[in-house]
Structure formats: structure tokens, C-alpha cells
Write an enzyme that holds these catalytic residues in place. Structure first.
Site, PDB file in Angstrom:
ATOM      1  N   SER A 145       0.854  -1.189   0.000  1.00  7.94           N
ATOM      2  CA  SER A 145       0.000   0.000   0.000  1.00  7.94           C
ATOM      3  C   SER A 145       0.883   1.229   0.000  1.00  7.94           C
ATOM      4  O   SER A 145       2.011   1.200   0.526  1.00  7.94           O
ATOM      5  CB  SER A 145      -0.885   0.007   1.252  1.00  7.94           C
ATOM      6  N   TYR A 158      -0.885  -0.602  10.480  1.00  7.76           N
ATOM      7  CA  TYR A 158      -1.135  -0.818   9.059  1.00  7.76           C
ATOM      8  C   TYR A 158       0.080  -0.398   8.240  1.00  7.76           C
ATOM      9  O   TYR A 158       0.548  -1.135   7.366  1.00  7.76           O
ATOM     10  CB  TYR A 158      -2.373  -0.035   8.613  1.00  7.76           C
TER      11      TYR A 158
END
Length: 272
Positions: A145, A158
Site C-alpha cells: 500500500s 497498518y
């Protein structure tokens, strides 16, 4: 004469019940292709498989929890024994953030994000890395990501878990490229999916799952080492990382603050 059960390209995708995972499955579904899909929701998994079969692909499924590393590894190797895998896409992922009023992430969420986003991706691609090296071909794809390109203060776990998957993929690429195995690390920005809809904050340049899947497939087919989109957001984060840390941190806090609605497995679910 019946076609060989291993005819056509064999693509294995984890997290195939999520928004991007479903789109990737449908993107690779075509006449004569073989898809092996896993996810945790049996009903959605069956629906995705049926849609892939309607496009002419063979589709095989398994319901797995990516946190069970030994089971994931055993399953992937069994799939490869039955029909060698050409493309592996480690797509499964989960998200979390700080709680209200900057309350720290629950340690259970931190462990879960690392177990799925980092270790799950490692288990997926490492199960076949050596086999592909010996075969002299294959493609390993890790879905990271843009959030893993810097430490997002609203979601430390994350960012860190996706960064771990990215760096592991970079290392695999450096190891495997002389042997004919291509490794692609994918860093999407915002993709409109059930997971991203739990994200509460600005989502600039958000893409549909179908558009994201097409970009990923094009990059993988071309053997690109890094597949990052949208380009303007990737460039912005790259420039942000060049700033002095205190200034970069201040910009992140001011302009990139967000929260993530807890999912069903988060211990924060009842208090959200």
C-alpha cells in the site's frame, strides 16, 4: 481429446472475497485460465468463483484464515503439486487505526495486522519462491500500500505491516531475478472497497476495484518491479519522505489524519 487440467495460466489469489481480490479474480478470469482463490467468507468466495467460471475460467476455492501460517503453506504447496502455479498474488489484508481521541491501537489489532498483512503475505509467496526458482519462471506479487511508504501516525500497525510486506518483496526480487522469477510489489492508493469504506477521512484519487485490478495486471504482465498508483500520490509521498522528520510528521498529522471503523474482529468493535 480433453484439455489438460493444467492448460492455461494458473493464478492463485488470496483475499479473493475482498473488493480488490474479487476484481483481480475477475480480471484474470478468461477462457482457458485456471484460478485458485481463497478467502474467509464461503458464500462470497463461491459467488466470485461462479462469476469467474462464467467467463470461461476454471475456478477452485478454499476457505482459509491467513493467520494460520502452516495451513496456508501446506495448502499452497498442495495446489502447486496438483498444477504448477504461474502467478501468486498475496492480496489478503486488514486495517485498523488509533481509537477516538488518539487512543493507541489495541495490541490485538496490531498482532492481527502483522499476522495477515505481513506474515500472511510472506507465507503465501515464500511457499512457492524456491519451487519457482528451480522451475526457472513464475511471478510473485505482493499487495502492499502507499500507506506502507511512510509511517502514517493515524495507523501505525497498518503502515508498518504493509511496509514489511513491501521490503520483503523487494528482497525476494533481488534474490530471484537472476533465476527468471519476477517479483512485483504493488502499492495502491485508495481503492473503493468494503475495507476502504471503513476509512473515515479524505480519499483523494480513489479508484474503482476494476480499474485497480487492470493496472495491477498490466504491471505484472510487463514484469514491473514496483506498481504504484495513482502516480501523483506516490510522488507526493516520495517527496514527503525527503523532508526533515519533524516537518514531515507535522504535515502527516495535519493533512492525513483519519480513523478506521473497527471491523468485526477488532476488540474495539463494541466501543466504536
Amino acid at each position: 481429446m480433453n484439455a489438460s487440467p493444467c492448460a492455461g495460466r494458473h493464478v492463485l489469489i488470496t483475499g479473493a472475497t475482498g473488493g480488490l481480490g474479487q476484481a483481480l479474480a475477475l480480471e484474470y478470469a478468461e477462457q482457458g485460465s485456471r484460478l485458485t482463490l481463497t478467502g474467509r467468507d464461503p458464500d462470497r468466495l463461491a459467488l466470485v468463483a461462479d462469476r469467474c467460471r462464467e467467463k470461461g475460467a476454471q475456478a477452485h476455492t478454499a476457505v482459509l484464515d491467513m493467520r494460520d501460517g502452516p495451513a496456508v503453506r501446506e495448502w499452497i504447496r498442495g495446489v502447486d503439486d496438483a498444477c504448477p502455479v504461474d502467478v501468486v498474488i498475496a492480496n489478503a489484508g486488514v486495517s485498523s487505526s488509533l481509537g477516538p481521541n488518539d487512543v493507541a491501537e489495541a495490541i490485538e489489532d496490531v498482532r492481527r495486522l502483522f499476522a495477515v498483512n505481513a506474515l500472511g503475505a510472506v507465507e503465501t509467496v515464500s511457499a512457492l519462491a524456491e519451487r519457482m526458482r528451480k522451475r526457472g519462471h513464475g511471478r510473485l506479487v505482493l499487495i502492499s500500500s502507499l500507506g506502507g511508504w511512510c509511517g502514517m501516525p493515524s495507523s501505525p500497525a497498518y503502515s508498518a505491516s504493509k511496509a514489511a510486506a513491501r521490503v520483503y518483496g523487494d528482497a525476494l526480487r533481488a534474490w530471484l531475478s537472476p533465476y527468471g522469477v519476477r517479483v512485483s510489489v504493488v502499492s495502491p492508493g485508495f481503492v473503493d472497497s468494503p475495507m476502504s469504506r471503513r476509512y473515515k477521512g479524505d480519499k483523494p484519487f480513489s479508484r474503482s476495484p476494476g480499474a485497480a485490478a487492470r493496472s495491477i495486471r498490466r504491471g505484472v504482465d510487463r514484469g514491473r518491479a514496483v506498481i504504484a498508483f495513482p502516480g501523483i500520490l506516490a510522488l507526493g509521498i516520495t517527496l514527503l519522505n525527503l523532508l526533515p522528520p519533524r516537518l514531515g510528521d507535522a504535515i502527516l498529522r495535519k493533512f492525513f489524519a483519519f480513523s478506521v471503523v473497527p471491523d468485526a474482529e477488532s476488540p474495539r468493535r463494541g466501543s466504536a
